[in-house]
Motif scaffolding. Sequence first.
Motif, PDB file in Angstrom:
ATOM      1  N   UNK A 230      46.881  41.363  51.251  1.00  0.00           N
ATOM      2  CA  UNK A 230      46.968  40.200  50.477  1.00  0.00           C
ATOM      3  C   UNK A 230      45.755  40.153  49.114  1.00  0.00           C
ATOM      4  N   UNK A 231      44.715  40.585  49.632  1.00  0.00           N
ATOM      5  CA  UNK A 231      43.578  40.521  48.736  1.00  0.00           C
ATOM      6  C   UNK A 231      43.835  41.762  47.859  1.00  0.00           C
ATOM      7  N   UNK A 232      44.056  42.750  48.308  1.00  0.00           N
ATOM      8  CA  UNK A 232      44.415  43.961  47.230  1.00  0.00           C
ATOM      9  C   UNK A 232      45.307  43.422  46.205  1.00  0.00           C
ATOM     10  N   UNK A 233      46.480  42.765  46.465  1.00  0.00           N
ATOM     11  CA  UNK A 233      47.077  42.286  45.639  1.00  0.00           C
ATOM     12  C   UNK A 233      46.584  41.311  44.438  1.00  0.00           C
ATOM     13  N   UNK A 234      45.819  40.557  45.087  1.00  0.00           N
ATOM     14  CA  UNK A 234      45.142  39.543  44.248  1.00  0.00           C
ATOM     15  C   UNK A 234      43.968  40.189  43.228  1.00  0.00           C
ATOM     16  N   UNK A 235      43.380  41.120  43.778  1.00  0.00           N
ATOM     17  CA  UNK A 235      42.509  42.091  43.006  1.00  0.00           C
ATOM     18  C   UNK A 235      43.273  42.681  41.947  1.00  0.00           C
ATOM     19  N   UNK A 236      44.168  43.156  42.154  1.00  0.00           N
ATOM     20  CA  UNK A 236      45.210  44.051  41.052  1.00  0.00           C
ATOM     21  C   UNK A 236      45.514  42.920  40.221  1.00  0.00           C
ATOM     22  N   UNK A 237      46.050  41.831  40.564  1.00  0.00           N
ATOM     23  CA  UNK A 237      46.435  40.884  39.332  1.00  0.00           C
ATOM     24  C   UNK A 237      45.190  40.486  38.563  1.00  0.00           C
ATOM     25  N   UNK A 238      43.902  40.292  39.020  1.00  0.00           N
ATOM     26  CA  UNK A 238      42.709  39.796  38.614  1.00  0.00           C
ATOM     27  C   UNK A 238      42.462  40.911  37.517  1.00  0.00           C
ATOM     28  N   UNK A 239      42.251  42.128  37.909  1.00  0.00           N
ATOM     29  CA  UNK A 239      42.168  43.273  37.243  1.00  0.00           C
ATOM     30  C   UNK A 239      43.072  43.402  35.970  1.00  0.00           C
ATOM     31  N   UNK A 240      44.443  43.133  36.315  1.00  0.00           N
ATOM     32  CA  UNK A 240      45.315  43.076  35.089  1.00  0.00           C
ATOM     33  C   UNK A 240      45.016  41.986  34.214  1.00  0.00           C
ATOM     34  N   UNK A 241      44.692  41.000  34.597  1.00  0.00           N
ATOM     35  CA  UNK A 241      44.290  39.729  33.576  1.00  0.00           C
ATOM     36  C   UNK A 241      43.000  40.210  32.826  1.00  0.00           C
ATOM     37  N   UNK A 242      42.018  40.835  33.397  1.00  0.00           N
ATOM     38  CA  UNK A 242      41.102  41.310  32.565  1.00  0.00           C
ATOM     39  C   UNK A 242      41.286  42.184  31.569  1.00  0.00           C
ATOM     40  N   UNK A 243      42.326  43.234  32.004  1.00  0.00           N
ATOM     41  CA  UNK A 243      42.577  44.195  31.138  1.00  0.00           C
ATOM     42  C   UNK A 243      43.434  43.585  29.863  1.00  0.00           C
ATOM     43  N   UNK A 244      44.188  42.407  30.287  1.00  0.00           N
ATOM     44  CA  UNK A 244      44.841  41.954  29.081  1.00  0.00           C
ATOM     45  C   UNK A 244      43.907  41.214  28.161  1.00  0.00           C
ATOM     46  N   UNK A 245      42.854  40.967  28.611  1.00  0.00           N
ATOM     47  CA  UNK A 245      41.804  40.087  27.782  1.00  0.00           C
ATOM     48  C   UNK A 245      41.046  41.237  26.842  1.00  0.00           C
ATOM     49  N   UNK A 246      40.889  42.259  27.448  1.00  0.00           N
ATOM     50  CA  UNK A 246      39.680  43.084  26.967  1.00  0.00           C
ATOM     51  C   UNK A 246      40.699  44.137  26.076  1.00  0.00           C
TER      52      UNK A 246
END
Length: 247
Positions: A230-246
């Motif tokens: 579950x944490x790996x899925x959360x990590x991927x979501x957060x990385x994706x959000x960072x990517x959208x911002x940058x």
Amino acid sequence: MPELTGEQTVQAADRVLHDVGTAWMIHDDTRRRAEEHGYGKLQPFYFAGRGGVLGDVDAAVVVAAFGWWNPSYVRLMWERGLAVAGARESAHRYAQACAAWAEDHLAGFGHADRLSELAERVVDAAEESALPLFAGWRAEPRAEGGVARMLQLVHVLREWRGAVHLVATTAAGLGPLEAILTNEGPQQARFFGWRDELPDCSHLGDRHVRAQETTDRLVAAAYERALTPAERAEFVDLVGALGEKVL
């Protein structure tokens, strides 16, 4: 909450982490900071700053740790960078540039602390054997918190993946130039300082595939150790959000 394996995490997150790390390193603001520090151009700051965690070493050590770059180009830029400031001071300035870029461009990213927490667990779980550049950056003092700490950890994760891939390309029997040409091609080889006529490496494509598979397997193992599904899925979501911002 969805769950991910380590391999799925690698496939979903690693390219974004790489590209976010590249974004701050080649940004005009980082170029400006290089000039303000007296390096003149970005490249001496890049080599002395990124490689400064290796200490006051001969350029051959930097060549070995960076991988893929033309050795003569590395030596030229490393020595130019060290003429401005020593290795350790250059690394300190590079880390400051990373933090400053984060404060300038990532302010308001609301997931910084949680992404830092998960990323730090992965960084601390990774094996450092034969990965001197990653080991050097992992040992650096970390920013106290917020987006500066988050981007620093993204940088360390990027160094980890890159260092593992260098080991994997070497194990697959690819020399530095061959590793570039079987992956990103001639344009990237020129960017990495290779100026002579480039060889045809199309017959080595299977070695690149093996290297990628080895890299993914080794990186995925650390994700498996450090985070729950579950944490790996959360990590991927957060990385994706960072990517959208940058990106």
